[in-house]
Design a protein around this motif. Sequence first.
Motif, short mmCIF file in Angstrom:
data_model
loop_
_atom_site.label_atom_id
_atom_site.label_comp_id
_atom_site.label_asym_id
_atom_site.label_seq_id
_atom_site.Cartn_x
_atom_site.Cartn_y
_atom_site.Cartn_z
N SER A 1 4.99 8.89 -8.28
CA SER A 1 6.13 7.99 -8.05
C SER A 1 7.28 8.23 -9.00
O SER A 1 8.44 8.06 -8.63
N HIS B 1 9.95 8.19 -3.39
CA HIS B 1 9.34 7.76 -2.13
C HIS B 1 10.31 8.06 -1.01
O HIS B 1 11.53 7.98 -1.17
N ALA C 1 -1.10 10.38 0.45
CA ALA C 1 -1.10 9.45 1.59
C ALA C 1 -1.42 8.03 1.12
O ALA C 1 -0.81 7.06 1.59
N GLN C 2 -2.36 7.89 0.20
CA GLN C 2 -2.71 6.57 -0.31
C GLN C 2 -1.56 5.93 -1.08
O GLN C 2 -1.51 4.71 -1.20
N GLY D 1 1.49 6.26 -0.01
CA GLY D 1 2.49 5.98 1.00
C GLY D 1 3.43 7.13 1.33
O GLY D 1 4.41 6.93 2.06
N TYR D 2 3.15 8.32 0.85
CA TYR D 2 4.00 9.48 1.13
C TYR D 2 3.68 10.07 2.50
O TYR D 2 2.54 10.05 2.96
N ASP D 3 4.70 10.66 3.13
CA ASP D 3 4.54 11.48 4.32
C ASP D 3 4.10 12.84 3.77
O ASP D 3 4.88 13.52 3.10
#
Length: 142
Positions: A65, A70, A94-95, A97-99
């Motif tokens: 992060s 993000h 992914a956990q 929240g990233y593509d």
Amino acid sequence: MTNSAAAAHFRAKLSFETDPSDVFADQQEGAAFALVDTRSQAAWDQGHAVGAIHLPTREIAARASAEIPHGTPVVVYCWSPGCNGGDKAALAFAQLGYDVRLMIGGFEYWAREGYPVESADGPVVRAADPLVAPVAAPSCAC
């Protein structure tokens, strides 16, 4: 007749995976994404894809992060198809929240296909391996 199960499978697979050829083409086109080498410092120093960010898998949760905004698409790689480190890294992103997509073939195929590599000592020049890359054309056009 369309096999809808197969079509759904491959559509999903292509949304979560990419390959060295497509990653390099995206780099050349100036696409906005973070290419992340998830291997150890020793592996990074030995050689990595030019343009990659070094972020070992075990450090993703703590550092991602702060280092990758993000909303930035992420492509991860580890050593090779024989290593699941890239999958573990993709899961970690992914956990958060990233593509994220996995570069199949990993660093092995990036290097074997002749894409730019650098080490702790500078650029590494090597020819494309004719067993895995077209040597008389810029891409396989697949």
